[in-house]
Design an enzyme around this catalytic site. Structure first.
Site, PDB file in Angstrom:
ATOM      1  N   LYS A  70      43.773  38.698  48.172  1.00 45.60           N
ATOM      2  CA  LYS A  70      44.726  37.607  47.939  1.00 45.60           C
ATOM      3  C   LYS A  70      44.776  36.656  49.131  1.00 45.60           C
ATOM      4  O   LYS A  70      44.817  35.427  48.966  1.00 45.60           O
ATOM      5  CB  LYS A  70      46.112  38.199  47.644  1.00 45.60           C
ATOM      6  CG  LYS A  70      47.241  37.207  47.533  1.00 45.60           C
ATOM      7  CD  LYS A  70      47.112  36.292  46.329  1.00 45.60           C
ATOM      8  CE  LYS A  70      48.260  35.286  46.292  1.00 45.60           C
ATOM      9  NZ  LYS A  70      48.135  34.330  45.200  1.00 45.60           N
ATOM     10  N   LYS A  91      53.367  30.950  54.560  1.00 43.17           N
ATOM     11  CA  LYS A  91      53.514  32.387  54.816  1.00 43.17           C
ATOM     12  C   LYS A  91      52.153  33.074  54.635  1.00 43.17           C
ATOM     13  O   LYS A  91      51.708  33.846  55.492  1.00 43.17           O
ATOM     14  CB  LYS A  91      54.533  33.002  53.851  1.00 43.17           C
ATOM     15  CG  LYS A  91      54.603  34.529  53.918  1.00 43.17           C
ATOM     16  CD  LYS A  91      55.242  35.187  52.688  1.00 43.17           C
ATOM     17  CE  LYS A  91      54.340  35.188  51.485  1.00 43.17           C
ATOM     18  NZ  LYS A  91      54.752  36.072  50.390  1.00 43.17           N
TER      19      LYS A  91
HETATM   20  P1  NAD Z   1      61.021  33.341  44.815  1.00 47.63           P
HETATM   21  O1  NAD Z   1      61.614  33.075  46.163  1.00 47.63           O
HETATM   22  O2  NAD Z   1      61.190  32.337  43.718  1.00 47.63           O
HETATM   23  O3  NAD Z   1      61.552  34.753  44.246  1.00 47.63           O
HETATM   24  C1  NAD Z   1      61.762  35.883  45.043  1.00 47.63           C
HETATM   25  C2  NAD Z   1      62.972  36.624  44.466  1.00 47.63           C
HETATM   26  O4  NAD Z   1      63.149  37.839  45.197  1.00 47.63           O
HETATM   27  C3  NAD Z   1      64.287  35.842  44.605  1.00 47.63           C
HETATM   28  O5  NAD Z   1      64.884  35.719  43.334  1.00 47.63           O
HETATM   29  C4  NAD Z   1      65.122  36.692  45.561  1.00 47.63           C
HETATM   30  O6  NAD Z   1      66.524  36.671  45.258  1.00 47.63           O
HETATM   31  C5  NAD Z   1      64.535  38.058  45.312  1.00 47.63           C
HETATM   32  N1  NAD Z   1      64.772  38.989  46.416  1.00 47.63           N
HETATM   33  C6  NAD Z   1      64.614  38.785  47.743  1.00 47.63           C
HETATM   34  N2  NAD Z   1      64.898  39.894  48.427  1.00 47.63           N
HETATM   35  C7  NAD Z   1      65.250  40.836  47.501  1.00 47.63           C
HETATM   36  C8  NAD Z   1      65.644  42.188  47.582  1.00 47.63           C
HETATM   37  N3  NAD Z   1      65.747  42.835  48.769  1.00 47.63           N
HETATM   38  N4  NAD Z   1      65.928  42.842  46.433  1.00 47.63           N
HETATM   39  C9  NAD Z   1      65.829  42.225  45.235  1.00 47.63           C
HETATM   40  N5  NAD Z   1      65.468  40.935  45.092  1.00 47.63           N
HETATM   41  C10 NAD Z   1      65.181  40.260  46.223  1.00 47.63           C
HETATM   42  O7  NAD Z   1      59.472  33.601  45.112  1.00 47.63           O
HETATM   43  P2  NAD Z   1      58.262  33.517  44.060  1.00 47.63           P
HETATM   44  O8  NAD Z   1      57.668  32.149  44.097  1.00 47.63           O
HETATM   45  O9  NAD Z   1      58.691  34.098  42.769  1.00 47.63           O
HETATM   46  O10 NAD Z   1      57.217  34.494  44.774  1.00 47.63           O
HETATM   47  C11 NAD Z   1      57.388  35.910  44.781  1.00 47.63           C
HETATM   48  C12 NAD Z   1      56.154  36.550  45.419  1.00 47.63           C
HETATM   49  O11 NAD Z   1      54.999  36.221  44.652  1.00 47.63           O
HETATM   50  C13 NAD Z   1      55.879  36.067  46.855  1.00 47.63           C
HETATM   51  O12 NAD Z   1      55.408  37.145  47.624  1.00 47.63           O
HETATM   52  C14 NAD Z   1      54.802  35.007  46.665  1.00 47.63           C
HETATM   53  O13 NAD Z   1      54.020  34.849  47.826  1.00 47.63           O
HETATM   54  C15 NAD Z   1      54.033  35.572  45.495  1.00 47.63           C
HETATM   55  N6  NAD Z   1      53.333  34.583  44.662  1.00 47.63           N
HETATM   56  C16 NAD Z   1      53.977  33.457  44.235  1.00 47.63           C
HETATM   57  C17 NAD Z   1      53.296  32.551  43.402  1.00 47.63           C
HETATM   58  C18 NAD Z   1      53.963  31.283  42.887  1.00 47.63           C
HETATM   59  O14 NAD Z   1      53.225  30.428  42.323  1.00 47.63           O
HETATM   60  N7  NAD Z   1      55.261  31.082  43.054  1.00 47.63           N
HETATM   61  C19 NAD Z   1      51.971  32.807  43.029  1.00 47.63           C
HETATM   62  C20 NAD Z   1      51.361  33.981  43.466  1.00 47.63           C
HETATM   63  C21 NAD Z   1      52.044  34.868  44.268  1.00 47.63           C
END
Ligand code: NAD
Length: 289
Positions: free
Chosen positions: A164, A233
């Site tokens: 990734k 990040k």
């Molecule tokens: P986001 O910030 O929209 O969602 C993260 C969620 O996690 C939030 O709702 C937050 O409240 C929750 N959270 C944080 N700490 C927590 C805890 N201790 N317990 C329970 N919930 C908790 O982020 P996202 O865009 O959905 O991304 C999530 C992951 O996926 C990241 O690691 C990101 O790098 C990866 N990712 C994102 C994308 C994208 O296009 N957005 C694509 C591939 C990978």
């Protein structure tokens, strides 16, 4: 029943997909509004990770500290043989540590980061790169297939995260490189709208020119659901991995420096960085195609 912890942009889209496929979901997020939304979408929302007692649990969390906090509550309550598929993007070394902690209590932790964004999650079209026990992947594959059309086992714990980070390092580098080439051509008299179709029929193409520019930058839509902050990040994690592996980056490091210096806020959609790099010295200053 599948468990889902982290209901943000990615987790929320996975939840919609799982429900659309008729799959019962046990869901948790720190944010009570997202738990409420999950309940309204037909999931069983619980108020602690310890309530997510499913045989397969998906995680979609921002960083390793959040995963660690969730695992503290989750590992003691999961049934033996349960599989945690962590779709968050993290340091490979953190994934290896989580897998070892889980193995001590008879649970399989797979690093299972994804590519395809919220749109891919909502349509079940994610690409998932998995590190960890292949047997645990096979046990959970039928459920993981509901959100991921391509699931590739790449190696032992941490290998999925290595894949990734290499992927996103390339995405960011390709976007920065495309912005610079488009800016050069624009300044020399060939606008992106004329250049992109020929690039995409020739050998200079990449997802940056084939997907990002036409879909999100040229249209001004900027609605991929991935933020500049999350990409930064991932780039910091990639730089850390390169240092750990003893393979210093030069071309990619220049692209990472451009991402860090670009005056686009972390909360903005990530393609805005490429747009800003293009617009910086374009004659019109308008950016986009
Ligand atoms: P986001 O910030 O929209 O969602 C993260 C969620 O996690 C939030 O709702 C937050 O409240 C929750 N959270 C944080 N700490 C927590 C805890 N201790 N317990 C329970 N919930 C908790 O982020 P996202 O865009 O959905 O991304 C999530 C992951 O996926 C990241 O690691 C990101 O790098 C990866 N990712 C994102 C994308 C994208 O296009 N957005 C694509 C591939 C990978």
């Amino acid at each position: 029943m599948i468990g889902l912890i982290g209901l943000g942009r990615m987790g929320g889209a996975m939840l919609r997909r799982l429900r659309a496929e008729g799959q019962p979901v046990l869901a948790y997020d720190l944010d009570p509004r997202l738990r409420q939304a999950a309940a309204e979408a037909g999931a069983t929302a619980v108020d602690s990770p310890a309530g997510v007692t499913a045989a397969v649990v998906l995680l979609s969390l921002p960083q390793a500290a959040a995963v660690s906090a969730v695992l503290d509550d989750l590992l003691p309550v999961l049934p033996p043989g349960a599989v945690i598929a962590d779709t968050s993007t993290l340091e490979p070394v953190a994934a290896r540590g989580f897998a070892a902690d889980a193995a001590r209590v008879g649970i399989a932790y797979l690093d299972a980061p994804v590519s395809g964004g919220p749109a891919g999650a909502a349509s079940g079209a994610l690409a998932m790169m998995v590190g960890g026990d292949p047997a645990a992947l096979e046990r959970s594959r039928p459920l993981l297939s509901l959100v991921a059309a391509r699931i590739v086992h790449v190696g032992p714990s941490g290998a999925g995260q290595i894949a990734k980070l290499a992927n996103n390092l390339l995405v960011a580098t390709h976007l920065a490189a495309a912005a610079e080439a488009l800016r050069m051509a624009d300044a020399a008299g060939l606008a992106p709208a004329a250049l992109l179709p020929v690039l995409n029929a020739a050998s200079g193409r990449s997802a940056a020119t084939e997907v990002n520019w036409p879909r999100w930058i040229g249209t001004g839509a900027f609605d991929s659901g991935f933020t500049a902050g999350l990409m930064r990040k991932d780039l910091r994690l990639a730089l850390g991995l390169a240092a750990e592996a003893g393979t210093p980056l030069s071309v990619c490091a220049a692209a990472v420096a451009a991402w860090e210096a670009c005056p686009v806020a972390d909360a903005e959609e990530f393609n805005r960085v490429a747009d800003a790099l293009f617009a910086r010295r374009s004659p019109s200053g308008e950016g986009g195609a």
